[in-house]
Design a protein around this motif. Structure first.
Motif, PDB file in Angstrom:
ATOM      1  N   GLY A  66       6.806   7.869   5.367  1.00  0.00           N
ATOM      2  CA  GLY A  66       6.165   8.039   4.075  1.00  0.00           C
ATOM      3  C   GLY A  66       4.668   8.212   4.221  1.00  0.00           C
ATOM      4  N   PRO A  67       3.958   8.355   3.108  1.00  0.00           N
ATOM      5  CA  PRO A  67       2.522   8.620   3.130  1.00  0.00           C
ATOM      6  C   PRO A  67       1.663   7.528   3.752  1.00  0.00           C
ATOM      7  CG  PRO A  67       3.448   9.211   0.991  1.00  0.00           C
ATOM      8  CD  PRO A  67       4.511   8.467   1.745  1.00  0.00           C
ATOM      9  N   VAL A  68       2.221   6.324   3.919  1.00  0.00           N
ATOM     10  CA  VAL A  68       1.453   5.189   4.412  1.00  0.00           C
ATOM     11  C   VAL A  68       2.138   4.587   5.637  1.00  0.00           C
ATOM     12  CG1 VAL A  68       0.903   2.772   3.843  1.00  0.00           C
ATOM     13  CG2 VAL A  68       0.336   4.576   2.229  1.00  0.00           C
ATOM     14  N   VAL A  69       1.339   4.163   6.616  1.00  0.00           N
ATOM     15  CA  VAL A  69       1.837   3.385   7.750  1.00  0.00           C
ATOM     16  C   VAL A  69       1.056   2.083   7.836  1.00  0.00           C
ATOM     17  CG1 VAL A  69       2.693   5.295   9.149  1.00  0.00           C
ATOM     18  CG2 VAL A  69       0.306   4.604   9.348  1.00  0.00           C
ATOM     19  N   GLY A  74      -2.216  -5.421   9.938  1.00  0.00           N
ATOM     20  CA  GLY A  74      -1.473  -5.651   8.709  1.00  0.00           C
ATOM     21  C   GLY A  74      -1.998  -4.859   7.528  1.00  0.00           C
ATOM     22  N   GLY A  75      -3.011  -4.049   7.752  1.00  0.00           N
ATOM     23  CA  GLY A  75      -3.501  -3.166   6.692  1.00  0.00           C
ATOM     24  C   GLY A  75      -2.672  -1.885   6.652  1.00  0.00           C
ATOM     25  N   TRP A  76      -3.208  -0.881   5.951  1.00  0.00           N
ATOM     26  CA  TRP A  76      -2.468   0.375   5.866  1.00  0.00           C
ATOM     27  C   TRP A  76      -3.394   1.541   6.165  1.00  0.00           C
ATOM     28  CZ3 TRP A  76      -3.670   4.319   2.403  1.00  0.00           C
ATOM     29  CH2 TRP A  76      -4.546   3.996   1.351  1.00  0.00           C
ATOM     30  N   ALA A  77      -2.783   2.654   6.556  1.00  0.00           N
ATOM     31  CA  ALA A  77      -3.535   3.874   6.842  1.00  0.00           C
ATOM     32  C   ALA A  77      -2.710   5.071   6.382  1.00  0.00           C
ATOM     33  CB  ALA A  77      -3.833   3.977   8.331  1.00  0.00           C
ATOM     34  N   LEU A  78      -3.389   6.170   6.172  1.00  0.00           N
ATOM     35  CA  LEU A  78      -2.725   7.415   5.794  1.00  0.00           C
ATOM     36  C   LEU A  78      -1.836   7.899   6.935  1.00  0.00           C
ATOM     37  CD1 LEU A  78      -2.705   9.884   3.713  1.00  0.00           C
ATOM     38  CD2 LEU A  78      -4.395  10.911   5.247  1.00  0.00           C
TER      39      LEU A  78
END
Length: 575
Positions: free
Chosen positions: A99-102, A107-111
């Motif tokens: 999906g658009p986020v990993v 523990g944060g998110w990235a594109l």
């Protein structure tokens, strides 16, 4: 006010269920080396969030077959459907979805550029998230992935249509609308209630506890297809791999590269996921029938894994925690004083030590329902309420109307206090925990009986139907613990609220926490929720489980990890 669950329906789940033994799984990758095989993690200090060996794409050889183990075949290949919410299914399907986020290593998110060119929080009042999909992204049949798929997926999961047997409406229920932008690949998600965990529905899940980011609109918009259409066949792939073959008799799933994949070509030519019984896992790895496996907290597995000459032990922080769930909807456990007496009688620290010390892990008990030890926000809200104290346990039983008979057993109205513990067969960890709890409860006069059930029926016929008095398994969480934990405890008829009880004030408390976009303030609200749950004690948290893996030394970009998503295009073997 405590609210008691009267009946269990199809329900919804938000976290993946996992047995208390060993199961395969994944993590993520940064530049931290594998844990030194010559010493335990306790000697190396705090566990890393990712422990696998990282290699650049160019350093990974082309081809090769990765063979992994899982606990079972999927009951439903749609992981958004309640029966599909089992860790093994997520593990099998992880290479086929995205999906658009990993998730990132912390523990944060990235594109995720394979699926989107932009994801941003465009407004806070109202909360608006803007997504620009990658036009190259397609389903397994070549159909483009568009805003229509996300719109239908969100509507299926928002809880407004009770016919959908969904995993959970967390985040989804707070969405007002999905609106198309200039093209079918641009859309806005507008929230009616703020929710800080919004990245979780765009693919921001941890490998091994993955929830599909999106379904094709044709599936998501059809209740029958959503619930029943994928009981025996995989959902269409949107990842670098697809399901090539399902051998139901042999219980083996073979994944092959997705020929419609638009991104970086995966290195592996094949991934084999096969069902291996938990008591056979370590030997299968030692015999080189598996390339990696999750050791769990089994000392025999750990010792056996260390003997493989071309293998290494990796250990990272984890998101899985074992517990005892009490069915508070009936019987003696309907009394909160009895539940807390049971909890007070259990020596959780000794149980944790018996599980963690033999695998060289730092010893700790799980003292929060929401956060993991080492995770930002973690506080000990348990000890003051359920800390080991046999005198307090007996005092609580007395307050609940029980008296000790001459033989030392607790009685009330002529009936002895006997409770049955349901556990899965062929699971040495479950058996060990049961015996320790049984011995603990005997000290305060509570008789604990054993109800061992077939492992393949444990969840479907017992846990999911709240068909037990006491039971134990593990919750496998995500990097978004606040929203995702809600449906374990609230509302009373949430499908994964197996305890059958809740506190009505939790709804407003969770709404406030989910809507708080300031991280520090949100942590404070989450810990108030945690304290409110401990006050009625539906669940006894036991042990936080690190991710401990035996891994073939030349395997890279896969292994023990806590938060970070696996990039399946880079998984493979060193050149």
């Amino acid at each position: 006010m405590q609210h008691i669950k009267k009946m269990v329906g199809a329900g919804v789940l938000a976290l993946a269920l996992t047995v208390t033994g060993c199961s395969a799984g994944g993590g993520g990758g940064d530049n931290k080396p594998a844990v030194d095989n010559s010493k335990g993690a306790a000697e190396t200090g705090a566990l890393p969030t990712t422990a696998w060996t990282v290699a650049d794409y160019a350093a990974v050889k082309d081809g090769g077959t990765l063979t992994l183990a899982v606990d079972q075949m999927p009951d439903n290949w749609n992981t958004m459907q309640v029966d599909g919410n089992v860790k093994a299914g997520s593990e099998i399907l992880d290479p086929t979805t995205g999906g658009p986020v990993v998730n990132t290593v912390d523990g944060g998110w990235a594109l995720n550029p394979d699926y989107a060119t932009e994801v941003k929080l465009a407004g806070e009042d109202p909360q608006v998230v803007e997504v620009k999909l990658n036009p190259k992204a397609v389903w397994e049949d070549g159909t483009p992935i568009t805003y229509k798929d996300y719109d239908a997926t969100i509507k299926a999961n928002n809880g407004t249509n009770a016919d959908y047997q969904i995993v959970g409406d967390n985040v989804y229920k707070d969405i007002e609308s999905v609106t198309k932008g200039e093209t079918d690949f641009d859309f806005k998600i507008t929230f009616k209630n703020k929710n800080a965990d919004w990245p979780s529905i765009l693919g921001g899940s941890t490998a091994g506890a993955v929830q599909t980011a999106v379904l094709p609109a044709a599936i998501a918009s059809d209740v029958t297809a959503f619930n029943e259409g994928y009981k025996s066949k995989p959902v269409p792939s949107s990842g670098p791999f697809k399901v090539g073959e399902v051998d139901a008799a042999g219980q083996v799933v073979t994944l092959v590269p997705n020929d419609k994949w638009w991104g970086q070509k995966p290195k592996l030519e094949k991934i084999i996921m096969k069902v291996v019984s938990r008591d056979a896992l370590a030997q299968a790895y030692a015999n080189k029938e598996l390339d990696a496996f999750s050791i769990g907290t089994n000392k025999n597995n750990y010792d056996t894994a260390k003997k493989r000459e071309d293998g290494a032990i990796q250990q990272s922080g984890g998101l899985t925690w074992n517990h005892v769930t009490m069915n508070g909807s009936k019987g003696p456990l309907a009394d909160v004083k009895v539940r807390q007496a049971v909890a007070r009688a259990i020596d959780r620290d000794t149980i944790s030590a018996s599980r963690l010390s033999p695998i060289g892990a730092p010893v700790a008990s799980q003292n929060s329902y929401i956060y993991m030890p080492g995770q930002k926000g973690y506080e000990d809200n348990a000890t003051s309420v359920i800390g080991f104290d046999t005198a307090k346990s007996e005092e609580l039983l007395k307050e609940a109307g029980y008296t000790k008979a001459d033989d030392g057993t607790q009685e009330k109205d002529g009936a002895k206090l006997e409770i049955t513990y349901t556990l899965d067969a062929n699971n040495p960890v479950s058996e060990q925990i049961f015996k320790q709890i049984q011995a603990n409860l005997k000290v305060v006069g509570i008789t604990l009986k054993n109800n061992t059930v077939p492992e393949d029926k444990f969840f479907s016929d017992y846990v999911l139907k709240s068909n037990f008095e006491l039971t134990g398994f593990a919750w496998s969480g995500t990097a978004y613990p606040v929203a995702s934990t809600e449906s374990i405890f609230y509302p009373v008829d949430a499908g994964q609220n197996f305890s059958g009880v809740t506190d009505d004030k939790l709804g407003d408390m969770w709404a406030a926490a989910n809507a708080e976009l300031d991280p520090a303030k949100r942590i404070k609200l989450a810990n108030e929720i945690d304290k409110a749950i401990f006050a009625y004690t539906p669940v006894i948290p036991l042990t936080p489980t690190p991710n401990t893996f035996g891994v073939r030394k030349d395997l890279v970009n896969y292994g023990a990890g806590q938060f970070e998503s696996i990039n399946w295009t880079t998984v493979g073997f060193k050149s």
